[in-house]
Design an enzyme around this catalytic site. Sequence first.
Site, PDB file in Angstrom:
ATOM      1  N   HIS A  27      16.922   7.158 -47.407  1.00 25.53           N
ATOM      2  CA  HIS A  27      17.592   8.277 -48.076  1.00 25.53           C
ATOM      3  C   HIS A  27      18.544   7.773 -49.151  1.00 25.53           C
ATOM      4  O   HIS A  27      18.978   8.540 -50.007  1.00 25.53           O
ATOM      5  CB  HIS A  27      18.304   9.191 -47.075  1.00 25.53           C
ATOM      6  CG  HIS A  27      19.533   8.610 -46.449  1.00 25.53           C
ATOM      7  ND1 HIS A  27      19.517   7.952 -45.231  1.00 25.53           N
ATOM      8  CD2 HIS A  27      20.826   8.600 -46.853  1.00 25.53           C
ATOM      9  CE1 HIS A  27      20.741   7.565 -44.925  1.00 25.53           C
ATOM     10  NE2 HIS A  27      21.555   7.951 -45.902  1.00 25.53           N
ATOM     11  N   ASP A  39      13.222   6.125 -42.293  1.00 19.20           N
ATOM     12  CA  ASP A  39      14.415   6.094 -43.152  1.00 19.20           C
ATOM     13  C   ASP A  39      14.722   4.656 -43.549  1.00 19.20           C
ATOM     14  O   ASP A  39      15.680   4.043 -43.072  1.00 19.20           O
ATOM     15  CB  ASP A  39      15.614   6.728 -42.442  1.00 19.20           C
ATOM     16  CG  ASP A  39      16.768   7.007 -43.411  1.00 19.20           C
ATOM     17  OD1 ASP A  39      16.615   6.703 -44.612  1.00 19.20           O
ATOM     18  OD2 ASP A  39      17.809   7.529 -42.961  1.00 19.20           O
ATOM     19  N   GLY A  80      28.667   6.573 -46.857  1.00 18.75           N
ATOM     20  CA  GLY A  80      28.811   5.289 -47.521  1.00 18.75           C
ATOM     21  C   GLY A  80      28.450   4.133 -46.608  1.00 18.75           C
ATOM     22  O   GLY A  80      28.125   3.042 -47.063  1.00 18.75           O
ATOM     23  N   SER A 108      25.868   4.313 -44.678  1.00 22.62           N
ATOM     24  CA  SER A 108      24.411   4.365 -44.560  1.00 22.62           C
ATOM     25  C   SER A 108      23.741   3.083 -45.021  1.00 22.62           C
ATOM     26  O   SER A 108      24.108   2.504 -46.043  1.00 22.62           O
ATOM     27  CB  SER A 108      23.850   5.511 -45.400  1.00 22.62           C
ATOM     28  OG  SER A 108      23.847   6.712 -44.682  1.00 22.62           O
ATOM     29  N   SER A 168      20.960   5.105 -40.272  1.00 20.71           N
ATOM     30  CA  SER A 168      20.349   6.278 -40.891  1.00 20.71           C
ATOM     31  C   SER A 168      21.369   7.399 -41.059  1.00 20.71           C
ATOM     32  O   SER A 168      21.586   7.897 -42.157  1.00 20.71           O
ATOM     33  CB  SER A 168      19.169   6.771 -40.043  1.00 20.71           C
ATOM     34  OG  SER A 168      18.661   8.005 -40.529  1.00 20.71           O
TER      35      SER A 168
END
Length: 286
Positions: free
Chosen positions: A130, A160, A238, A240, A257
């Site tokens: 993402h 992801d 942030g 992620s 994720s």
Amino acid sequence: MRRSPLTALALTILLLVAPGAAQAAVPERAAATAVDAAATLAGVRTAGTAWGLDPATGRMTLTVDDTVTPSELTALRAVADRAGVLLRREPGTLRPLIAGGQGIYGGGARCSLGANARSGSTYYVITAGHCTTAAATWYADSAQTTVLGTRTATSYPTNDYGLIRYTGRIAHPSAVYTYPGLLTINGPGNAYIGQAVCRSGSTTGVRCGTVTGLNQTVNYSTGVIYGLIRTNICAEPGDSGGPLYVASTGTVLGILSGGTGNCTAGGTTYYQPIAEVLAAYGLTLP
């Protein structure tokens, strides 16, 4: 190729409830019930929900966040009752945490670097899918003056994870940034329930906890993701893409994720297993 969520879940259930042949009769019934429940829950597509086996209770659990409306909650409660599963509420919003170790920047987004991997002599950043959907070119600084590299692959949703191929002249050690300091990565590993783990991210640094679930399904507003690791570690936007790792061994287990909550009140986080990413792209770590 990814196994179907129900097949993977069935294997997880059997591993958790059937440690020996002497217990075979009861675990088989329990496993069959859980697989039937999973088949029902697989049809849930409501954003802000997650489901999977909860090892603490031995039951399938359907989790809902604060964005689920009263009418949706009523419908989900009916599904939970029909499937014979627990319904649990978690505060906050279940979301991909785009805004890792260290920060990477692209298209106005900030994420975290999960791991440096390679195919032969070509090196890549592994991060959340993402995140890589946000930009083709990624940078090592917020001013976007130091080029990190170019996006070469994205798998999101369903999975992801994404890849950024290094093109800039920036050092890329096989290590986790621990705010401060570096922890050398010695290779990938597979998570197990109760495992002591940490994660590193560019918003909240290093946070630690335990693995609380495997093969979890999460319904974000942007799509459904299968086969995730769940932990009781907090995170914020942030973080992620940052790594989930074992501090004592330098083993990387996954990349962040998303999740619910924050690092003030606490939260739950979900991770894409690293072994799947490496297998999908033919990469090695380190």
